[in-house]
Design an enzyme around this catalytic site. Structure first.
Site, short mmCIF file in Angstrom:
data_model
loop_
_atom_site.label_atom_id
_atom_site.label_comp_id
_atom_site.label_asym_id
_atom_site.label_seq_id
_atom_site.Cartn_x
_atom_site.Cartn_y
_atom_site.Cartn_z
N LYS A 89 19.86 37.43 -5.87
CA LYS A 89 19.70 36.07 -5.35
C LYS A 89 18.31 35.53 -5.63
CE LYS A 89 18.39 34.59 -1.22
NZ LYS A 89 18.29 34.05 0.15
N ARG A 149 14.88 27.15 1.83
CA ARG A 149 13.49 26.96 1.45
C ARG A 149 13.28 26.95 -0.07
NH1 ARG A 149 9.56 27.49 5.41
NH2 ARG A 149 10.42 27.84 7.48
N CYS A 155 15.40 30.45 6.33
CA CYS A 155 15.21 31.45 7.38
C CYS A 155 14.00 31.11 8.24
CB CYS A 155 15.02 32.84 6.77
SG CYS A 155 16.53 33.62 6.22
N ARG A 188 5.56 30.10 6.69
CA ARG A 188 5.75 30.00 5.24
C ARG A 188 5.24 28.67 4.68
NH1 ARG A 188 11.56 32.53 3.26
NH2 ARG A 188 11.31 34.60 4.10
N PRO A 189 3.96 28.35 4.81
CA PRO A 189 3.48 27.04 4.38
C PRO A 189 3.60 26.86 2.87
CG PRO A 189 1.64 28.48 4.89
CD PRO A 189 2.88 29.21 5.30
N VAL A 190 3.71 25.60 2.48
CA VAL A 190 3.81 25.27 1.05
C VAL A 190 2.44 24.93 0.48
CG1 VAL A 190 6.19 24.47 1.26
CG2 VAL A 190 4.32 22.84 1.55
N ASP A 193 11.73 42.57 2.49
CA ASP A 193 13.15 42.26 2.65
C ASP A 193 14.00 43.48 2.96
OD1 ASP A 193 12.79 39.58 2.33
OD2 ASP A 193 13.58 39.45 0.30
#
EC number: 2.5.1.7
Length: 429
Positions: free
Chosen positions: A22, A102, A126, A131-133, A316
């Site tokens: 994925k 995301r 999730c 998880r900033p961009v 993960d």
């Protein structure tokens, strides 16, 4: 809402075919935006996230055709997608689509590189920390784009096109590396990405971009060099096997005992996880068809693990390992260094009788002789499958709720496990 029912206690024996990754399939599909010719991707897994990305790309005018199986394909052979972005009709990715996943935010890179503009909603997916961009935005600004955030959207423009630059990430970022890689492929001049992510999925995307006419070297190392080209063409590429799915099923076998062939798996993609499984008491054998995982009646050994970027132990697989260690003989320690707030599965594993204590980013797991089945609720993709692993070994019945998380990342999980002797079924409604 669908649920999964498990009656634990059965060993796993048989063969599990490993699906396409994925985490490679999604950026590869997005890379199709970089060319007006057709990109053909083989071995794409049938997942909810893949279907969602098809809808997002369709919103931009991308035509995607899913081809049927070819003669000789395995029953679980992934689908083949023909992706044609000949006519991009819209450079806006709306909230109602992007908020569900995301990775869909990454469309900003090829849209900006090819169309010189993009308006993309801030992402969803999730619920793991923030998880900033920021790092993705920094990379695009280095390449000459102007970006602003307004009303929950990132608005990007590069009227004269992107220009090659030196991009040095302050910390390793898979998302940032994907975005920089795709954007720089069509930038004028040379781009060097420093402190780049080394994950196999990055290498897979770079390989595909090179087949499309890109000039990328160094993928898989912390320093990637991209010589920009004016145009990319169509190509055909096979998605690499999913190392997280491989590790998940390997841990399931270690949990229940048994003997399972993971067909199509590539051991070099997850050597650190296989080493941990060997330490825990599983036997890993590499053969021409992939990996064979066995565990006899001997108990599980406790381990101490810290998650790390590739080639370290994957974040993960952290939740799955925690489920496994819940039945080890002694105390295990797992430290999470990649994402904050990635211990949401702890309280659900405790419902099985697991004994887990948290101290900051470290979990201490005191193994118990037996887990007991329980009704549990999935909180995110990887946490949900850890509950399945616990349920496979637990006494009695387990009901896993909110399994839409599972469908985002695991292709026909209950079918693959059932074929190896697990008592597991999906209950609709």
């Amino acid at each position: 809402m669908d649920r999964i029912r498990i009656v634990g206690g059965a060993q796993l024996n048989g063969t599990i075919p490993i699906s396409g990754a994925k985490n490679a399939a999604l950026p590869l599909m997005i890379a199709g935006l970089l060319t007006d010719e057709t990109l053909i991707l083989d071995n794409v897994p049938r997942l909810a996230d893949v279907a969602q990305l098809q809808r997002i790309l369709g919103n931009h005018g991308v035509d995607i055709m899913a081809a049927g199986k070819r003669p000789g394909d395995h029953e679980y052979q992934g689908q083949t997608l023909h992706i044609s972005a000949k006519n991009i009709i819209d450079t806006t990715a709306p909230y109602e689509l992007v908020s569900k996943m995301r990775a869909s935010f990454w469309v900003i890179a090829p849209l900006l590189a090819r169309m010189h503009e993009a308006k993309v909603s801030l992402p969803g997916g999730c619920a793991i920390g923030t998880r900033p961009v920021d790092l993705l935005i920094m990379a695009l600004e280095k390449l000459g784009a102007t970006l602003t955030i307004d009303g929950g959207y990132v608005i990007a423009s590069a009227p004269g096109g992107l220009k090659g630059a030196a991009i040095e990430f302050p910390k390793v970022t898979v998302s940032g590396t994907h975005v920089a890689l795709m954007a720089a492929t069509l930038a004028r001049g040379t781009t060097v990405i420093g402190n780049a992510a080394c994950e196999p999925e990055i290498v897979d995307v770079a390989d595909c971009l090179n087949k499309m006419g890109g000039k990328i070297s160094g993928a898989g190392t912390p320093r990637i060099t991209i010589e920009g080209v004016a145009k990319l063409h169509g190509a055909r590429h096979t998605v690499l096997p999913d190392r997280i799915e491989t590790g998940t099923y390997a841990m399931a076998v270690a949990m229940t005992g048994g003997d399972v062939q993971l067909s199509g798996a590539r051991p070099e993609l997850l050597q650190s996880a296989l080493d941990v499984l060997t330490q825990a008491g599983a036997t890993i054998t590499v053969n021409n068809d992939g990996i064979r995982v066995t565990r006899n009646g001997a108990g599980l050994n406790p381990v101490t693990v810290t998650t790390a970027p590739f080639p370290g132990f994957p974040t993960d697989l952290q939740a799955q390992l925690m489920a496994l260690m819940a039945c080890a003989k002694g105390a295990s320690h797992i430290t999470e260094t990649i994402f904050e707030n990635r211990f949401m599965h702890v309280q659900e594993l405790a419902r099985f009788g697991a004994r887990i204590q948290l101290d900051g980013e470290t979990a201490t797991i005191d193994g118990v002789a037996k887990l007991r089945g329980a009704p549990v609720m999935a909180t995110d993709l990887r946490a949900s499958v850890s509950l399945v692993i616990a349920g496979l070994a637990a006494e009695g019945e387990t009901m896993v709720n909110r399994i839409y998380h599972l469908d985002r990342g695991f292709e026909r999980l209950e079918e693959k496990l059932s074929a190896c002797g697990a008592t597991i079924e999906r209950i609709s409604g």
